[in-house]
Write a protein that holds these residues in place. Structure first.
Motif, PDB file in Angstrom:
ATOM      1  N   MET A   1      48.778  43.306  36.191  1.00  0.00           N
ATOM      2  CA  MET A   1      47.636  43.338  37.048  1.00  0.00           C
ATOM      3  C   MET A   1      47.963  42.692  38.160  1.00  0.00           C
TER       4      MET A   1
ATOM      5  N   TRP B   1      43.980  41.034  42.796  1.00  0.00           N
ATOM      6  CA  TRP B   1      42.972  42.033  43.100  1.00  0.00           C
ATOM      7  C   TRP B   1      42.387  42.863  41.870  1.00  0.00           C
ATOM      8  N   GLU B   2      43.308  43.535  41.246  1.00  0.00           N
ATOM      9  CA  GLU B   2      42.981  44.157  40.013  1.00  0.00           C
ATOM     10  C   GLU B   2      42.238  43.481  38.734  1.00  0.00           C
ATOM     11  N   TYR B   3      42.556  42.242  38.841  1.00  0.00           N
ATOM     12  CA  TYR B   3      42.038  41.538  37.715  1.00  0.00           C
ATOM     13  C   TYR B   3      40.605  41.226  38.309  1.00  0.00           C
ATOM     14  N   THR B   4      40.359  40.835  39.449  1.00  0.00           N
ATOM     15  CA  THR B   4      39.069  40.384  40.081  1.00  0.00           C
ATOM     16  C   THR B   4      38.216  41.545  39.910  1.00  0.00           C
ATOM     17  N   LEU B   5      38.610  42.670  40.189  1.00  0.00           N
ATOM     18  CA  LEU B   5      37.824  44.037  39.884  1.00  0.00           C
ATOM     19  C   LEU B   5      37.394  44.289  38.579  1.00  0.00           C
ATOM     20  N   ARG B   6      38.430  44.172  37.560  1.00  0.00           N
ATOM     21  CA  ARG B   6      37.976  44.416  36.199  1.00  0.00           C
ATOM     22  C   ARG B   6      36.946  43.310  35.926  1.00  0.00           C
ATOM     23  N   THR B   7      37.098  42.045  36.156  1.00  0.00           N
ATOM     24  CA  THR B   7      36.392  40.998  35.846  1.00  0.00           C
ATOM     25  C   THR B   7      34.816  41.287  36.417  1.00  0.00           C
ATOM     26  N   LYS B   8      34.689  41.789  37.531  1.00  0.00           N
ATOM     27  CA  LYS B   8      33.326  42.206  38.346  1.00  0.00           C
ATOM     28  C   LYS B   8      32.919  43.341  37.351  1.00  0.00           C
ATOM     29  N   ALA B   9      33.597  44.368  37.015  1.00  0.00           N
ATOM     30  CA  ALA B   9      32.939  45.246  36.296  1.00  0.00           C
ATOM     31  C   ALA B   9      32.411  44.913  34.877  1.00  0.00           C
ATOM     32  N   TYR B  10      33.201  44.041  34.383  1.00  0.00           N
ATOM     33  CA  TYR B  10      32.931  43.774  33.016  1.00  0.00           C
ATOM     34  C   TYR B  10      31.655  42.939  33.051  1.00  0.00           C
TER      35      TYR B  10
ATOM     36  N   ASN C   1      28.795  45.282  33.640  1.00  0.00           N
ATOM     37  CA  ASN C   1      28.502  45.938  32.345  1.00  0.00           C
ATOM     38  C   ASN C   1      27.781  44.855  31.493  1.00  0.00           C
TER      39      ASN C   1
END
Length: 107
Positions: free
Chosen positions: A7, A10-19, A22
């Motif tokens: 990842m 940027w992808e890690y940050t986006l996934r963390t935000k989504a988590y 949720n």
């Protein structure tokens, strides 16, 4: 040897935000259910300290806090990190090309 997919920051940050968003939604469901249970158990003459769900759990405020935390990090900082990652990848590829040329005798 196959390169492992990784990842980007940027992808890690986006996934963390989504988590986190949720998780916030899941918490909202818990507190909304608790409030609904309280309503069903309420007596006609009974008084409750809690007037509504928002008084014990403010979903919108938590959501804004999560989004603000990510915004504070700054889009530019994320882009800079992404650029550094891409430059690293290009340098690795360039090093591989140079080493292959050196193995072939410089041609």
């Amino acid at each position: 040897m196959k390169e492992i997919d990784r990842m980007t920051p940027w992808e890690y940050t986006l996934r963390t935000k989504a988590y986190l968003l949720n998780q916030n939604e899941a918490e909202r469901r818990v507190y909304t259910t608790a409030f609904a249970n309280r309503l069903f158990k309420a007596e006609k003459k009974g008084r409750f300290v809690i007037k509504d769900v928002k008084s014990i759990y403010d979903y919108e405020k938590n959501e804004q806090t999560i989004l603000a935390d990510f915004k504070q990090k700054g889009i530019q900082k994320q882009e800079d990190t992404e650029d550094l990652y891409e430059m690293r990848q290009r340098l690795i590829r360039a090093k591989e090309i140079v080493s292959k040329k050196n193995q072939k005798g410089g041609k």
